[in-house]
Design an enzyme around this catalytic site. Structure first.
Site, PDB file in Angstrom:
ATOM      1  N   TYR B 441       0.811  -1.228   0.000  1.00 24.76           N
ATOM      2  CA  TYR B 441       0.000   0.000   0.000  1.00 24.76           C
ATOM      3  C   TYR B 441       0.840   1.271   0.000  1.00 24.76           C
ATOM      4  O   TYR B 441       2.050   1.222   0.063  1.00 24.76           O
ATOM      5  CB  TYR B 441      -1.094  -0.015   1.063  1.00 24.76           C
ATOM      6  CG  TYR B 441      -0.761  -0.118   2.546  1.00 24.76           C
ATOM      7  CD1 TYR B 441       0.509   0.016   3.055  1.00 24.76           C
ATOM      8  CD2 TYR B 441      -1.813  -0.327   3.457  1.00 24.76           C
ATOM      9  CE1 TYR B 441       0.729  -0.060   4.428  1.00 24.76           C
ATOM     10  CE2 TYR B 441      -1.590  -0.404   4.825  1.00 24.76           C
ATOM     11  CZ  TYR B 441      -0.317  -0.266   5.296  1.00 24.76           C
ATOM     12  OH  TYR B 441      -0.099  -0.334   6.640  1.00 24.76           O
ATOM     13  N   GLU B 442       0.146   2.387  -0.176  1.00 27.15           N
ATOM     14  CA  GLU B 442       0.821   3.691  -0.387  1.00 27.15           C
ATOM     15  C   GLU B 442       1.744   3.669  -1.596  1.00 27.15           C
ATOM     16  O   GLU B 442       2.815   4.293  -1.585  1.00 27.15           O
ATOM     17  CB  GLU B 442       1.627   4.123   0.851  1.00 27.15           C
ATOM     18  CG  GLU B 442       0.867   4.205   2.138  1.00 27.15           C
ATOM     19  CD  GLU B 442      -0.406   5.024   2.025  1.00 27.15           C
ATOM     20  OE1 GLU B 442      -0.507   5.873   1.125  1.00 27.15           O
ATOM     21  OE2 GLU B 442      -1.307   4.794   2.850  1.00 27.15           O
ATOM     22  N   GLY B 443       1.346   2.963  -2.647  1.00 27.80           N
ATOM     23  CA  GLY B 443       2.219   2.796  -3.814  1.00 27.80           C
ATOM     24  C   GLY B 443       3.079   1.577  -3.588  1.00 27.80           C
ATOM     25  O   GLY B 443       3.897   1.554  -2.655  1.00 27.80           O
TER      26      GLY B 443
END
Lengths: 589, 589
Positions: B441-443
């Protein structure tokens, strides 16, 4: 949502084209009567059906429901009982069992392909069967004729199942300190008393009896591993005519709540003066159990390949369909909102890493299977001996490297899915959880590495390794491929490093333990390089412009260019030696 | 069974001795009035208490119970509500928030140490707070004064929480194709309509309001990422006086069933004409959201360190107590049945790998925190600009390398436990499951790697990298340690390779994507080498025979001898280029 279909094309390629199994079988009298190319293909097709249609659909639901412990009984998830009955009826439990007692006597080269499908479809289910097959092997090799006649047929039929009872709460790797006791009885049997943990399939509701192979010590046994004996302890006592009698004093105290393989029961087994029968000689139980353990080690290695293949199939399909961003070289699907992510270099890197590790693993499993078949069926004692030496050398590599790279592959397969990879319904995270145990059980991969470097390389002065290296050189000399130079470099590196470690081990008792895991990995990458050269040689031999063969050649290039360089880092770590591992006291950690 | 206690000794060492934070703070007027060494130590001690005593005990039970979705409401596990109230009362949500609106204004160098403790104790709990802090940062940087005055104080107080609404079912990495729409209203507000997925803390029962930051497009917005705007959408509408009014048209459609962080709600959020307020300029929403995203990226990176530290503590304690087999050099505890497994080389290899990666990560987080503080508080614009360039360069490294090595560490920590590592009650497998999401997550870490190599290195012709490399050379020239030569070699390798990639990228559009992940790892190992030289320099400066400093020096030796060689393999893979990634068609996979 996930589905799995065995890659029959690759299984046939490896069996027929890379290792030319039918020719080998024809040359071994025992096997020649049992199997040929057509029979093998028919079995592979049936195997694909039973795993893809019957077992794969129970994998997600089995994970969600899990095995349950209710008042000493284990309840497997919905559908497992019916599926096991169908599976047993198909004769799969006894696929490579001894035909004298009802086994099908199929070669290991074929059985490994089936095992991969089994683990790929449903690892939890596979374990119930794998323990039976392993127990049969140990009974067939070490038990009395009477025990064999009484226990093997129902085990091969799948009416009964097996279990392997080694670990105790305080004794995992260190079996020398087990406390389970065996007291001799007047009738020649023994009373077994003790508690075992982590017993896969120790209790279940799939079969009418469970045959436990139990390590225990006689009251007067020598201390340590040389005082361990092996006993056959049935859950239900068996009459002379094979009929089931009273319950034995064996009970399941609880099951574990685990990270994965949740549909497989992992049991605490209590033996309260249970009746048991000696298998093999007194105090030589560990050696007898190793017949089963070595079987399970290869089998568990194959779990790594199977889970990786299942993860790869799902990741590949997802990458072809999921639309996200544009290719760096310009839109390939301009009519759609974005390109399929298989256009992106890093997605391809992950998929090709999975593909090339899995296919090399599949080939290596077949190669080890070939050595097992030669060790069993070759007529020439020298050939048998050579094959046995290779099996001993390569079993720890197969167990640990298949599962370490299998875990890496499943993590990549999860990553390809982005956020969806973390969600249970997509199935990719289950494969990560399920495959993780394979690096731990049947001897942790750290223990496999010690076995490889300590016993199988240093222990024989590198003799077994020389056999393997010479075979690779001979093969390379006879088969020209673009990767021969890189393969020979890798073999040279492995031998040089092994020689250096042989020297180090003389002056530094910690040298083996300090290098072992990286050494096993370096060994594994070298073995896979050999497999890729063999696959390219077979693809070239096909003289075909079939895209399958071109794909094999392209995959090999990826393996040699992008993955094999990992050995450089591994060598650097190994050559650093043991000093930095021991410059901290336990308190300084 | 697992317990976690913050390693205050190491936190102080890094803050005070390695980075000499108090002297830096004294030199920055804004910070000089807020904090000094004693205040920092007091905060660290309180942080250790709240994380160790309040949050860690809820970690296992939170995993077992999970967040539940009941008719549109989310129920967090037992104890979370009360704990969150206590936590918010302590002021922790606003620890580094803007004091003008009720934040504590503490420097990031200190906050990162706290964040590590938070994730180590309870990653699921941490996320509820992390999203609030990030939302505050974006609001503070981009929203109108009115929005700030109305929303920041209750957010800092922890009475309200924040969420970040980017992803849609068809749009994860590729935000340019989102479909959520924002229609301008006569009163200057907007009506937001659309569905977002994977929204951490999108719904929960911890706070009386939730402030969603939502990416959406106006009807006439340009296509792609340049048409995205950012909106503040409260769950409950807020009156002019800050009072809570009617429910907004926001609802939670369901929550995901995940591999880990099960106590954190991951929500499908439906916006049905919900009232929203523009944050920043129209069509520049992505840039505004990046203020929050960059905050979260560092924060999520720190999750990797926190989970690794928790796993390390448990593995170290277990290795000191678990008795199994004898040391290769002879029994060290002859009075006991076996030696503690910390005597074995391979167990030490795993523990030292965890220890040296985690401590270097902790130092690097503090280093990035220092650059963030300089970018914010330095009076010299040139110093601010330099710090900003370093933050931009190093944020993707921190996010991806902390979490990739954090995952590796947690897997080692599980392996040290053998079979027990796979059992839920011991807690080690939860850490593997919980930390795994941080790579996604978060890229995803693949996206971080593209950001690093594509934008932050190639994008500025290597200028930012030169800043970092020059700083390392300057430091090494002024501080003699046994590892300077190895560090300078690593920097040289990184620069050479970066130069080579700059050239490759000119002729091959796939060059960046093909190299990016291995490049980020090579960068990370080099940055950690710098951290270890800084730690050794600080340990030498202490002129103390304290075992702590000796332990630091010994750990550094392990890092340089055993882990840094990994860059050799990485370089080999990178230099192979992109060709082998593109020699298969999508159909040949």
């Amino acid at each position: 949502m996930p589905s799995y279909k065995a890659d029959l094309r690759d299984a046939r390629f490896i069996l027929h084209e890379v290792f030319e199994a039918p020719a080998l079988w024809a040359s071994l009298p025992t096997l020649a009567e049992r199997i040929d190319a057509d029979t093998a293909n028919a079995i592979l097709e049936e195997a694909a059906k039973v795993t893809g249609d019957l077992l794969a659909p129970l994998n997600r639901s089995g994970d969600e429901e899990g095995a349950k412990w209710i008042d000493g009984q284990v309840q497997t998830p919905a559908g497992f009982r019916e599926a096991y009955a169908t599976y047993a009826e198909g004769g799969w439990v006894g696929l490579s069992g001894n035909p004298e007692f009802g086994g099908m006597g199929m070669p290991k080269m074929l059985a490994v392909a089936f095992e991969e499908m089994l683990y790929a479809a449903n690892s939890s289910f596979a374990l119930y069967s794998a323990l039976s097959s392993g127990a049969c092997l140990a009974i067939d090799a070490h038990a009395s004729e009477e025990l064999k006649r009484r226990y093997l047929p129902p085990l091969y039929e799948g009416r009964w199942a097996g279990s392997m009872c080694l670990t105790e709460a305080h004794a995992g790797t260190d079996l020398g300190i087990i406390r389970t006791r065996a007291e001799p009885q007047a009738d020649g049997s023994y009373r077994i008393t003790g508690s075992k943990i982590f017993i896969t399939g120790g209790e279940q509701d799939l079969t009418e009896n469970i045959i436990h192979l139990v390590l225990a010590k006689l009251p007067d046994a020598p201390a340590g591993p040389r005082g361990i004996s092996l006993f056959l302890v049935p859950k239900v006592l068996v009459g002379d005519d094979g009929s089931l009698g009273a319950a034995n004093a064996v009970s399941c105290g609880s099951i574990e709540h685990k990270m994965g393989i949740k549909a497989s029961s992992t049991c605490v087994m209590n033996f309260d003066g249970a009746r048991g029968y000696l298998v093999g000689e007194l105090n030589k139980g560990l050696a007898a159990m190793f017949t089963m353990m070595n079987y399970e080690r290869l089998s568990i290695g194959i779990q790594g390949i199977g889970c990786a293949e299942a993860s790869y199939q799902a990741a590949r399909d997802y990458a072809r369909e999921r639309l996200q961003s544009r290719a760096a070289t310009g839109a390939v699907a301009p009519e759609r909102v974005a390109d399929p992510i298989i256009v992106h270099a890093d997605v391809r890197r992950m998929l090709l890493t999975m593909k090339t590790l899995t296919e090399a693993g599949r080939a290596f499993a077949c190669y080890v299977g070939q050595q097992l078949d030669l060790a069993k069926y070759a007529e020439d004692p020298a050939q048998r001996e050579r094959a046995e030496a290779l099996v001993a050398l390569l079993t720890p590599v197969a167990k640990a490297f298949f599962t370490d790279t299998g875990f890496e592959s499943c993590v990549h397969g999860q990553q390809v899915f982005g956020g969806h990879g973390y969600i249970r319904e997509w199935g990719q995270e289950q494969l990560v959880r399920d495959v993780r145990i394979a690096q731990i059980y049947e001897g942790t991969n750290g223990i496999q590495a010690l076995d490889l470097l300590g016993r199988k390389v240093v222990g024989n002065g590198g003799a077994a390794l020389r056999l393997f290296a010479e075979e690779i050189r001979t093969f390379a000399a006879a088969h020209e491929t673009p990767h021969n130079a890189a393969l020979l470099d890798a073999v040279e590196r492995l031998e040089q490093l092994s020689g250096w470690l042989l020297e180090q081990a003389k002056g530094d008792l910690n040298a083996i333990g300090a290098a072992s895991v990286e050494y096993l990995h370096l060994f594994g990458y070298t073995a896979y390089a050999y497999m890729w050269v063999r696959m390219v040689a077979a693809a070239n031999r096909a003289y075909s412009d079939d895209a399958f063969y071109a794909g094999k050649r392209a995959s090999a290039a990826f393996y040699f260019e992008r993955l094999l360089p990992r050995v450089q880092g591994l060598e650097g770590s190994i050559r650093a030696g043991s000093a930095s591992l021991y410059s901290l006291d336990a308190e300084q950690f």
